[in-house]
Write an enzyme that holds these catalytic residues in place. Structure first.
Site, PDB file in Angstrom:
ATOM      1  N   LYS A   1       8.208  -6.160  -4.432  1.00 22.07           N
ATOM      2  CA  LYS A   1       9.495  -6.920  -4.078  1.00 22.07           C
ATOM      3  C   LYS A   1       9.281  -8.292  -3.056  1.00 22.07           C
ATOM      4  CE  LYS A   1      14.508  -5.524  -4.676  1.00 22.07           C
ATOM      5  NZ  LYS A   1      15.211  -4.885  -4.585  1.00 22.07           N
TER       6      LYS A   1
ATOM      7  N   SER B   1      18.815  -4.366  -8.493  1.00 18.69           N
ATOM      8  CA  SER B   1      18.073  -5.553  -8.005  1.00 18.69           C
ATOM      9  C   SER B   1      16.693  -6.089  -7.926  1.00 18.69           C
ATOM     10  CB  SER B   1      18.794  -5.983  -6.368  1.00 18.69           C
ATOM     11  OG  SER B   1      17.653  -4.658  -5.474  1.00 18.69           O
TER      12      SER B   1
ATOM     13  N   SER C   1      18.993   0.213  -7.824  1.00 17.77           N
ATOM     14  CA  SER C   1      17.426  -1.012  -8.145  1.00 17.77           C
ATOM     15  C   SER C   1      16.016  -1.070  -8.263  1.00 17.77           C
ATOM     16  CB  SER C   1      17.850  -1.848  -6.713  1.00 17.77           C
ATOM     17  OG  SER C   1      18.864  -2.592  -6.165  1.00 17.77           O
TER      18      SER C   1
HETATM   19  N1  GLN Z   1      23.334  -2.343  -7.472  1.00 16.59           N
HETATM   20  C1  GLN Z   1      23.745  -1.507  -6.293  1.00 16.59           C
HETATM   21  C2  GLN Z   1      24.068  -2.768  -5.359  1.00 16.59           C
HETATM   22  O1  GLN Z   1      24.160  -4.323  -5.409  1.00 16.59           O
HETATM   23  C3  GLN Z   1      21.775  -1.171  -5.739  1.00 16.59           C
HETATM   24  C4  GLN Z   1      21.621  -2.289  -5.087  1.00 16.59           C
HETATM   25  C5  GLN Z   1      20.148  -1.542  -4.429  1.00 16.59           C
HETATM   26  O2  GLN Z   1      19.265  -1.043  -5.079  1.00 16.59           O
HETATM   27  N2  GLN Z   1      19.660  -2.583  -3.884  1.00 16.59           N
HETATM   28  O3  GLN Z   1      24.453  -2.865  -4.441  1.00 16.59           O
END
Ligand code: GLN
Length: 480
Positions: free
Chosen positions: A79, A154, A178
């Protein structure tokens, strides 16, 4: 090539050692597939030449009979918030456009030390903030199964590169879901390890007391093998744990009868898609008929999870992202030449909308007038949640719930309403709030064939048990 994608890392290694294939051939095949799938926008950069060069080196080692490592020939993507020395890293943000990393994350060092081939960096929501990959400064990532749908976020790029077989596996980061939610949306195995299991050194911080790096794979065995390599104490991350690392990939047999807790509040919550609900119910019934104990356990805190998570993570983010100021890193506004305007303009122009929303929210909840009402209260809820989870794991081995309330949704469906987007995280944030490991398994599909993820949670540092039972569940469901 299609056959190779169905193989586990260990099976690929059998072929490599038998010299029926080579690392170079694997990389070339993946590069062709990447080329043919550029529309998915899953990779931000492909390290083509370098990956080929490394593959040739590994092939040479194999032919010389050298010990080549646990991840020999594993072609893996990372990532774009994981640092890799002398490679670009942007965290999906314009503010880090063109920034080159000066050092490698510990996970990267560990992958390389065990023979993995890093093939590129993957698109993601800006600073890992989002649930659909619609917040990347570098455009949306398309779900490979249905291009009108999001891949989740994400770590959307890390999910799609594995979903579309553009590489063997990938690493993502999980602060509130994410890894697990995109894994669910793309039909993959996605694991968020125990907080402290995997070093965060070299991970661009979002919310430091929540963030963990973990794998996306097609199989539980591959997830186990990657975990064996990336886990463990690291002197560069004081929150990493020295808890011993079991050989996860050789302890995948779960012979006992498991005791499984199900929270009725998760199964009856508003917004849970009926097909997702019935898939989880079917799996619970299958487990019962295999002799496992499945019991309902009261959990009245579900409605507090999202608000607690967003208060605490935005608070941490507002502090972590203070370093992107137009001076130390990346983007600097050309429209300012004095100190204050440089900060203001660079941040205003460099950050996207969602990141700015969160920095402001985080600054607000930490401000002196509101600290007690928001930040310290959320910390108290976090403590209550941790105690509750600890007491549940005194009696149960696992908790099962959906990974996400819905299957992959369409682009634009939730972008007008951030709160609706946040609600997509209702089932995933618990593991991060309490530090426990959780995995999403591709155990079902809806009537249109879209993947449904089922989430399994275990007590801290119980990855071995979690992975073994995951393997069991995958066997039960595929043998049906
Ligand atoms: N969807 C969650 C957020 O927007 C999780 C994001 C993540 O795990 N990096 O914070």
């Amino acid at each position: 090539m299609a056959e190779l994608s169905n193989k586990t890392i260990k099976q690929v290694q059998v072929d490599l050692r038998a010299e029926t294939t080579t690392c170079e051939k694997l990389v070339r095949d993946y590069l062709l597939k990447i080329e043919a799938n550029q529309h998915l926008n899953a990779f931000l950069e492909v390290f083509s030449e370098e990956a080929l060069e490394r593959a040739r080196q590994l092939d040479k080692n194999i032919s010389e009979g050298k010990n080549t490592g646990k991840l020999l020939g594993c072609v893996i993507a990372i990532k774009d918030n994981i640092c890799y020395k002398q490679h670009k890293v942007s965290a999906g943000s314009k503010i880090l456009q063109g920034f080159t990393s000066l050092y490698s994350a510990t996970v990267v060092e560990r992958l390389l030390a065990e023979g993995a081939i890093i093939i590129g960096r993957t698109n993601c929501d800006e600073f890992a903030m989002g649930s659909s990959n619609e917040n990347s400064a570098y455009g949306n990532v398309l779900n490979a199964q249905d291009n009108s749908r999001v891949p989740g976020g994400s770590s959307g790029g890390s999910a799609v590169v594995v979903q579309a077989n553009l590489c063997h596996a990938s690493l993502g980061s999980d602060t509130g879901g994410s890894i697990r939610q995109p894994a669910a949306f793309c039909g993959l195995v996605g694991l968020k390890p125990t907080y402290g299991r995997v070093s965060r050194y070299g991970l661009v911080a979002y919310a430091s007391s929540f963030d963990q790096i973990g794998p996306f794979t097609h199989t539980v065995e591959d997830a186990a093998l990657i975990m064996e390599v990336i886990s463990g104490k690291d002197n560069y991350d004081s929150t990493s744990s020295s808890e011993p690392i079991p050989v996860y990939s050789s302890t995948l047999n779960f012979e006992n009868k498991a005791r499984i807790a199900v929270f009725p509040s998760t199964m009856n919550s508003d917004g849970l898609n009926t097909e997702v609900k019935s898939s989880v119910e079917n799996i619970l019934n299958d487990l019962k008929s295999e002799g496992h104990i499945v019991e309902e356990v009261g959990f009245e805190l579900l409605e507090f999870l999202i608000s607690t998570y967003y208060v605490l993570t935005t608070a941490e983010a507002s502090s972590n992202l203070a370093r992107f100021d137009g001076v130390h890193y990346g983007y600097r506004s050309k429209n300012a030449n004095e100190m204050d305007p440089v900060y203001k303009r660079s941040r205003t122009e460099g950050f996207g909308k969602e990141v700015k929303n969160r920095i402001m929210l985080g600054t607000f909840v930490l401000s002196s007038g509101y600290y007690d009402a928001y930040y310290s209260r959320a910390q108290k809820v976090r403590r209550i949640l941790t105690d509750k989870i600890r007491s549940i794991f005194k009696e149960y081995d696992f908790i099962i719930m959906p990974t996400s309330p819905t299957v992959a949704f369409k682009f634009g469906e939730k972008t007008d309403n951030p709160v609706e987007m946040y609600l997509a995280d209702i089932y995933t944030v618990l593991a991060n709030l309490t530090g426990i490991p959780a995995i999403s398994l591709p155990l079902a599909e809806d009537k249109n064939g879209l993947p449904i993820g089922v989430q399994l949670l275990a007590d801290k540092f119980q990855e071995s048990k979690l992975l073994a039972f995951s393997e069991k569940l995958m066997q039960i469901e595929t043998s049906k």
